[in-house]
Design a protein around this motif. Structure first.
Motif, PDB file in Angstrom:
ATOM      1  N   PHE A 255      -2.252   9.911   0.972  1.00 28.70           N
ATOM      2  CA  PHE A 255      -2.619   9.912   2.972  1.00 28.70           C
ATOM      3  C   PHE A 255      -1.616   8.394   3.201  1.00 28.70           C
ATOM      4  CE2 PHE A 255      -4.749  13.403   4.735  1.00 28.70           C
ATOM      5  CZ  PHE A 255      -5.363  13.813   3.122  1.00 28.70           C
ATOM      6  N   ASP A 256      -0.389   8.322   3.768  1.00 26.88           N
ATOM      7  CA  ASP A 256      -0.190   6.985   3.851  1.00 26.88           C
ATOM      8  C   ASP A 256      -0.487   7.118   5.998  1.00 26.88           C
ATOM      9  OD1 ASP A 256       0.487   4.984   4.204  1.00 26.88           O
ATOM     10  OD2 ASP A 256       3.210   5.153   3.907  1.00 26.88           O
ATOM     11  N   GLU A 257      -1.635   6.719   5.949  1.00 31.15           N
ATOM     12  CA  GLU A 257      -1.884   5.582   7.733  1.00 31.15           C
ATOM     13  C   GLU A 257      -1.921   6.841   8.079  1.00 31.15           C
ATOM     14  OE1 GLU A 257      -0.865   2.392   8.869  1.00 31.15           O
ATOM     15  OE2 GLU A 257      -0.194   1.052   7.495  1.00 31.15           O
ATOM     16  N   PRO A 258      -2.772   8.539   8.030  1.00 32.59           N
ATOM     17  CA  PRO A 258      -2.173   9.614   8.546  1.00 32.59           C
ATOM     18  C   PRO A 258      -2.423   9.629   9.799  1.00 32.59           C
ATOM     19  CG  PRO A 258      -4.466   9.390   7.421  1.00 32.59           C
ATOM     20  CD  PRO A 258      -3.691   8.172   6.869  1.00 32.59           C
TER      21      PRO A 258
ATOM     22  N   LYS B 276       0.335  -1.189  -0.006  1.00 32.93           N
ATOM     23  CA  LYS B 276       0.064   0.142   0.040  1.00 32.93           C
ATOM     24  C   LYS B 276       1.016   1.235  -0.183  1.00 32.93           C
ATOM     25  CE  LYS B 276      -2.227  -0.682   3.670  1.00 32.93           C
ATOM     26  NZ  LYS B 276      -1.116  -2.114   3.910  1.00 32.93           N
ATOM     27  N   THR B 277       1.894   1.354   1.297  1.00 33.57           N
ATOM     28  CA  THR B 277       2.339   2.536   0.712  1.00 33.57           C
ATOM     29  C   THR B 277       3.981   2.374  -0.781  1.00 33.57           C
ATOM     30  OG1 THR B 277       2.863   2.599   3.269  1.00 33.57           O
ATOM     31  CG2 THR B 277       4.345   3.458   2.378  1.00 33.57           C
ATOM     32  N   THR B 278       4.166   1.449  -0.788  1.00 30.89           N
ATOM     33  CA  THR B 278       4.663   2.267  -2.412  1.00 30.89           C
ATOM     34  C   THR B 278       3.901   2.039  -3.187  1.00 30.89           C
ATOM     35  OG1 THR B 278       6.136  -0.460  -1.753  1.00 30.89           O
ATOM     36  CG2 THR B 278       5.900   0.075  -3.571  1.00 30.89           C
TER      37      THR B 278
HETATM   38 MG    MG Z   1       2.629   1.098   4.733  1.00 33.49          MG
END
Ligand code: MG
Ligand code: ATP
Lengths: 250, 260
Positions: free
Chosen positions: A163-166, A40-42
């Protein structure tokens, strides 16, 4: 409209994204869910080229970047059309809240200082930090820092905010204030892609849910369908684990 | 040996040595300026991993950090003119101060290059990513975000270096430079009150060091005002993380005592 086509990314031999296709309409809020390590982050970082995809195409409206041979100016253009809110906030540590928001306006958008300042003050007021303009990040709580991060992203008037796991680095009692701000800007029709583990929040604010696993999109659709009647067994298992987890924690 | 101890000589010599602070500080200032230039030039290839230059910069840094400065002084003062003679450049009539400043400049440059590297790597990677995400170019991200933070981290490192260099200048007398130490050795030739002269000399070095230390502390406080914490629960971990990085940077750099 944002369109990802066949996005691939490998770290050495480890293929982390295995050809992702995704379309996000203007004003849509997309939540990306999935187990840890699913990419997901990638994926999010590929969209603004903090991570260089090995293959695929990223397009925003008419503008397209071919990830096989991206021009440097295309990468810049892509970054100017997107904004990111980081898990660890990543506010500029030597700048005040106000300067953090102004920075992109002055340096990248070349706005006159006074105008940038006025716009930044308005945005900080909007995220409820009108009284913290001159505070440095080290003097703000995590929730406040993240709200500055959101104001900084909004200031750029991006086509999409990533938004990455804000809220995942926040103490539980500070999560609410940040989610409230995101909810508020979602209502204004700003396009957003949110990676999150906050299932109920995703269900509430997103118009579209994407479930990823092992570097691929397993299933996507409107929140109602995904949460109440997912087609894929893997989605069902993932969601079941989550709902039972939260049942335990209550 | 010397004459019987007489404290009055301490005061007398102290006053007589005062004007020579200038020369010592001049050597320090010019070699630090030179060192900043050399250090930056040496740090860039290592930060950007430029193939051959990177190696060269490593050799430079380890030579000047790994050999006594006294030997470096001798090598350059006696050796360099001979080498340059081979290519028909005559530097034998250059003032000795030129050699001294060159050596101290190269020497501190080695420490500066390590310092820049350590300070730049101590700045969180997330800072650059945030700068890129905002739309900055690599150059803007460096000059506006990374460099100012690295500079603040580097101030204590620079302070150590300046004070170490001040103490090192006491070796310049071996080439006949009339700085503080050189003068302190010639003052008592008639009176034989050597100990008094050395006491006065030590006092002067000590006072100058303390003053410099204080000045740097002020600068550091100013530059790090953004890291001053004001009792807030969840920024502590970040602050701690940052401090830890900072001490790592400091450790890599701290110069041990006198290396004569
Ligand atoms: Mg992540
Ligand atoms: N810089 C990197 N170098 C090598 N491998 C990496 C790198 N970044 C991520 N990976 C690998 O890529 C895979 C996907 O990581 P990613 O961070 O995108 O997952 P994620 O879905 O965001 O997980 P989480 O929910 O834990 O944040 C993981 O196996 C991870 O180890």
């Amino acid at each position: 409209m944002i369109r990802l086509q066949g996005i691939r990314k490998a770290f050495g031999k480890n293929e982390v994204l295995k050809g992702i296709d995704l379309t996000v309409d203007k004003g849509e809020v997309v939540a990306i869910l999935g187990p840890s390590g699913s990419g997901k982050t990638t994926l999010l970082r590929c969209i603004n080229y903090l991570e260089k995809p090995s293959d695929g195409e990223i397009s925003i409206d008419e503008f397209a970047v071919n990830c096989r041979k991206p021009a440097k100016k295309d990468i810049h253009a892509l970054r100017r059309k997107t904004a990111m809110v980081f898990q660890q906030y990543n506010l500029f540590r030597h700048k005040t809240a106000l300067e953090n928001v102004m920075e992109g306006l002055v340096v990248v958008k070349k706005l006159p200082k006074a105008e940038a300042r006025q716009k930044s003050v308005e945005l900080l007021e909007k995220v409820g930090l009108g009284d913290k303009l001159d505070a440095y990040p080290s003097q703000l709580s995590g929730g406040q820092q993240q709200r500055v991060g959101i104001a900084r992203a909004l200031a750029l008037n991006p086509e999409v905010i990533l938004f990455d796991e804000p809220t995942s680095a926040l103490d539980p009692e500070l999560v609410g204030e940040v989610l409230a701000v995101i909810r508020k800007i979602a209502k204004e029709g700003i396009t957003m892609i949110i990676v999150t583990h906050e299932m109920s929040f995703a269900q509430e604010v997103a118009n579209h849910i994407v479930f990823m696993e092992g570097g691929a999109v397993v299933e996507e659709g409107p929140p109602k369908t995904i949460f109440q009647s997912p087609k894929e067994e893997r989605t069902r298992q993932f969601l079941a684990r989550f709902t039972s987890d939260s049942a335990y924690s209550i | 040996m010397g004459a019987k101890f007489d404290i009055r000589y301490v005061f007398e010599y102290f006053v007589k040595l005062l004007p020579y602070i200038q020369i010592s500080l001049f050597i320090v200032a010019s070699s630090i300026v030179l060192g900043l230039v050399f250090g930056l030039l040496a740090a860039i290839p290592r930060l950007y991993r430029v193939p051959v230059l990177q190696r060269l910069s490593q050799v430079y840094a380890s030579f000047f950090r790994g050999t006594p400065i006294l030997i470096q002084l001798f090598l350059f003062y006696y050796g360099l003119p001979e080498v340059l003679k081979l290519i028909h450049i005559d530097v034998t009539r250059f003032p000795v101060l030129v050699f001294v400043i060159l050596v101290y400049g190269l020497h501190s440059g080695a420490y500066v290059s390590e310092g820049i590297r350590a300070a730049v790597t101590a700045v969180d990677r997330g800072q650059v990513e945030a700068a890129y995400a905002v739309g900055m170019s690599g150059f803007k991200a460096f000059t506006r975000i990374v460099f100012p933070q690295a500079l603040a981290i580097a101030v204590p490192i620079l302070a150590n270096l300046v004070i170490a260099t001040l103490k090192d200048t006491s070796l310049a007398f071996t080439l006949g430079v009339m700085e503080l130490t050189g003068k302190a050795q010639t003052l008592p030739t008639m009176s034989r009150h050597f100990i008094e002269s050395y006491i006065a000399l030590a006092a002067i070095y000590f006072i100058v060091s303390v003053v410099l230390e204080r000045l740097f502390l002020l600068v550091e406080r100013r530059m790090l005002k953004h890291e001053r914490e004001t009792g807030n629960a969840d920024r502590v971990p970040l602050g701690k993380k940052w401090l830890k990085k900072r001490t790592n940077a400091g450790l890599a750099l701290s110069k041990g005592g006198t290396r004569a």
